[in-house]
Design a protein around this motif. Structure first.
Motif, PDB file in Angstrom:
ATOM      1  N   ALA A   1      -4.289  -5.355   7.116  1.00  0.00           N
ATOM      2  CA  ALA A   1      -3.743  -3.928   6.995  1.00  0.00           C
ATOM      3  C   ALA A   1      -5.077  -2.809   7.730  1.00  0.00           C
ATOM      4  O   ALA A   1      -5.813  -3.111   6.378  1.00  0.00           O
ATOM      5  N   GLY A   2      -4.924  -2.601   8.226  1.00  0.00           N
ATOM      6  CA  GLY A   2      -6.650  -1.826   9.129  1.00  0.00           C
ATOM      7  C   GLY A   2      -6.852  -2.214  10.254  1.00  0.00           C
ATOM      8  O   GLY A   2      -8.760  -1.235  10.130  1.00  0.00           O
ATOM      9  N   TYR A   3      -7.347  -3.340   9.896  1.00  0.00           N
ATOM     10  CA  TYR A   3      -7.980  -4.731  10.632  1.00  0.00           C
ATOM     11  C   TYR A   3      -7.442  -4.552  12.325  1.00  0.00           C
ATOM     12  O   TYR A   3      -6.352  -4.908  12.378  1.00  0.00           O
TER      13      TYR A   3
ATOM     14  N   ALA B 192      -9.932  -6.099   3.834  1.00  0.00           N
ATOM     15  CA  ALA B 192      -8.103  -6.751   4.175  1.00  0.00           C
ATOM     16  C   ALA B 192      -8.271  -7.714   2.595  1.00  0.00           C
ATOM     17  O   ALA B 192      -6.771  -7.446   1.359  1.00  0.00           O
TER      18      ALA B 192
ATOM     19  N   ARG C 154      -6.799  -4.792  -0.565  1.00  0.00           N
ATOM     20  CA  ARG C 154      -5.802  -4.152   0.629  1.00  0.00           C
ATOM     21  C   ARG C 154      -4.291  -5.037   0.254  1.00  0.00           C
ATOM     22  O   ARG C 154      -3.386  -4.655  -0.334  1.00  0.00           O
TER      23      ARG C 154
ATOM     24  N   LYS D 203      -4.086  -6.405  17.376  1.00  0.00           N
ATOM     25  CA  LYS D 203      -3.436  -6.042  16.063  1.00  0.00           C
ATOM     26  C   LYS D 203      -2.776  -6.426  15.003  1.00  0.00           C
ATOM     27  O   LYS D 203      -2.749  -6.241  14.180  1.00  0.00           O
TER      28      LYS D 203
END
Length: 166
Positions: A67-69, A39, A42, A141
Motif C-alpha cells: 500500500a502506498g508504493y 509496506a 502497513r 502501481k
C-alpha cells in the motif's frame, strides 16, 4: 543506459525513497529492508508482526499489496535544452523567467505523459540550468510484498540505511 533497453539502467527501479532492481522475468524487485519498511509495517496487524517476524509469500496468492508504493522504471531520457530555451525570452526578470520556465516544463511533461496511461515524466536541469533533460518512466502501481526478513536481519549491524559496513 542503452536506448534498446538492454542496459543495466533498464533493471533499476525507483521506489520513491530508494531504488531496487528487477531480479526475475515476472517482475520481482529486490530492494533494501528500509526502503520497504513502510509496506511491511502497513501489512502487519495484531496477528502478524511482519516487522519482528518477517514475511514470506510461498505463492502469488499469499502476496500482500504494498500500500502506498509505486515503482518507476526509466524508459528513456532526452536532451530537451533547445526545446526549453527557445521558449524563454531574453532579458526576463528572474521571477518572470522562473514562471515561464515552469510553464514550459509543465507543457512538455503534459505532452510526454499523454503518450500512455502508465507514464510519468520529469525534467531535470543540469549544469546550472544550461541543459534540460526529459526523463520518461513507466509507472508500476501494483506492487506487492513477497518477502521481508525479520527486522533483526534487515537491520543487521544497526546501520538501517546501509551506508556503512556493519
Amino acid at each position: 543506459y542503452k536506448t534498446d533497453g538492454s542496459g543495466l539502467m533498464s533493471a533499476v527501479v525507483h521506489l520513491g525513497g530508494g531504488t531496487g532492481e528487477f531480479v526475475s522475468p515476472k517482475g520481482l524487485i529486490l530492494t533494501n529492508h528500509h526502503v520497504a519498511f513502510g509496506a511491511i509495517q502497513r501489512a502487519s496487524d495484531k496477528e502478524h508482526d511482519y516487522i519482528t517476524d518477517g514475511f514470506l509469500a510461498r505463492s502469488g496468492t499469499e502476496e500482500i499489496p504494498a500500500a502506498g508504493y509505486i515503482a518507476d522504471v526509466l524508459l528513456h531520457y532526452e536532451d530537451i535544452t533547445a526545446q526549453v530555451t527557445r521558449q524563454l525570452k531574453k532579458n526576463l526578470k528572474p521571477y518572470e523567467r522562473y514562471k515561464r520556465l515552469e510553464a514550459v516544463k509543465k507543457a512538455i511533461i503534459r505532452k510526454a505523459e499523454s503518450h500512455g496511461t502508465d507514464l510519468y515524466c520529469t525534467i531535470s536541469s543540469m549544469y546550472s540550468g544550461n541543459r534540460y533533460y526529459l526523463y520518461t518512466f513507466k509507472r508500476l502501481k501494483d506492487l506487492r510484498l513477497v518477502y521481508a526478513p525479520p527486522q533483526a536481519i534487515g537491520n543487521f549491524g544497526g546501520e538501517v540505511d546501509n551506508w556503512m559496513w556493519p
